[in-house]
Design an enzyme around this catalytic site. Structure first.
Site, PDB file in Angstrom:
ATOM      1  N   HIS A   1      -7.125  -6.359   0.005  1.00 29.96           N
ATOM      2  CA  HIS A   1      -6.010  -5.408   0.003  1.00 29.96           C
ATOM      3  C   HIS A   1      -4.841  -5.879   0.859  1.00 29.96           C
ATOM      4  O   HIS A   1      -3.689  -5.668   0.509  1.00 29.96           O
ATOM      5  CB  HIS A   1      -6.510  -4.048   0.511  1.00 29.96           C
ATOM      6  CG  HIS A   1      -5.469  -2.982   0.515  1.00 29.96           C
ATOM      7  ND1 HIS A   1      -4.874  -2.527  -0.644  1.00 29.96           N
ATOM      8  CD2 HIS A   1      -4.914  -2.272   1.542  1.00 29.96           C
ATOM      9  CE1 HIS A   1      -3.996  -1.571  -0.342  1.00 29.96           C
ATOM     10  NE2 HIS A   1      -4.005  -1.405   0.965  1.00 29.96           N
TER      11      HIS A   1
ATOM     12  N   SER B   1       0.839  -1.207   0.000  1.00 27.00           N
ATOM     13  CA  SER B   1       0.000   0.000   0.000  1.00 27.00           C
ATOM     14  C   SER B   1       0.872   1.255   0.000  1.00 27.00           C
ATOM     15  O   SER B   1       1.663   1.451  -0.909  1.00 27.00           O
ATOM     16  CB  SER B   1      -0.951  -0.057   1.203  1.00 27.00           C
ATOM     17  OG  SER B   1      -2.032   0.818   1.042  1.00 27.00           O
TER      18      SER B   1
END
Length: 291
Positions: free
Chosen positions: A271, A119
């Site tokens: 994610h 991320s």
């Protein structure tokens, strides 16, 4: 090295070669940086792990045993997260974070490293490669944040207000830990008390909210397409097919802008792929490095 099975077996059988230096702190650019160094005496390559926003080095705990069997591993808390410092004077821009980590790697006499960024950590990896490509051998981007602009001016100006850290704290409390965890994983049954405690712990002290307020005004925005096209470091992009935070469309766009890149998609993953699919992620990385 061979298959991931061999890697796991190596870790079990040769763990004596792997030593973890606990609680390493060093001060760079006026802020304290916390890192863990798993020094494998027989390893020639080094992984450097950079976590995402509102996270910490905790997010890589499932991948480290798989890596430490055959590689040196440096697991870092990006300031102001985890156990790293939350100085009000430190500039929390991606550029300065990258400069700080470059200095850390130089202090540890590490070069030709393999950067692994999840991320926001992926964006820091790209900044490091942009600033000093000679220190980076490969980049692995795990659902990397990309193309985010700088905060709007109204939010930046508001961040100077004395009560703004309280607003940040209340905003995060309102969104809620459980809802945030459910948003970042595909298989919500995997959420357990260890995860809850690990992701909550860094936010139990008010210093983090003052530092986040400064980060809101310091963050300059992600690298644009022109800069990305100049990064020639080999990049492996790994994405979860059900990523709701940084959707797969971002990964596909990033692959087009990074001239020396490959994209691999993991099915039934969200994610937080270092948590959700650690063995599959590691298998993909090892296969990539061997080719």
């Amino acid at each position: 090295m061979g298959t991931l099975t061999h890697i796991i077996q190596s870790f079990k059988g040769e763990h004596a070669l792997v030593t973890k230096q606990l609680g390493n702190h060093t001060t760079i650019n006026g802020n304290e940086i916390y890192y863990e160094y798993y020094e494998n005496k027989s390893a020639k390559q080094t992984f450097v792990l950079l976590h995402g926003f509102l996270s910490s080095s905790f997010s890589f705990r499932k991948m480290i045993p798989l890596m430490a069997a055959n590689y040196k591993v440096v697991n870092i808390d990006l300031p102001p997260f985890g156990k790293s410092g939350k100085s009000h004077q430190f500039k929390y821009s991606y550029e300065n974070m990258a400069e700080t980590l470059i200095q850390l790697l130089e202090n540890l006499h590490l070069g030709d490293v393999i950067l692994v960024g999840h991320s926001m950590g992926g964006q820091i990896c790209l900044n490091i490669a942009h600033q000093k490509p000679s220190i980076v051998k490969q980049i692995v981007l795990l659902s990397s944040s990309s193309y985010l602009p700088r905060m709007k001016k109204a939010m930046i100006y508001s961040s100077y207000l004395p009560f703004f850290p309280f607003y940040v704290k209340k905003y995060l409390e309102k969104s809620g830990l459980e809802a945030n965890l459910q948003n970042v994983v595909y298989n919500q049954k995997m959420i357990d008390e260890e995860m809850r405690q690990g992701y909550m712990e860094p936010f139990l002290h008010n210093e983090i909210f003052r530092a986040l307020s400064r980060m809101i005004r310091d963050r300059e925005g992600d690298l644009d397409e022109k800069v990305l096209k100049t990064i020639n470091t080999p990049c492996l992009l790994i994405w979860g097919s059900h990523d709701r935070v940084v959707p797969l469309s971002i990964g596909k766009r990033l692959k087009e802008d990074l001239p020396n890149s490959k994209l691999v998609v993991i099915n039934d993953a969200g994610h937080l792929i270092p948590e959700e699919k650690p063995s599959q992620v590691m298998s993909i990385i090892v296969e990539h490095l061997q080719n």
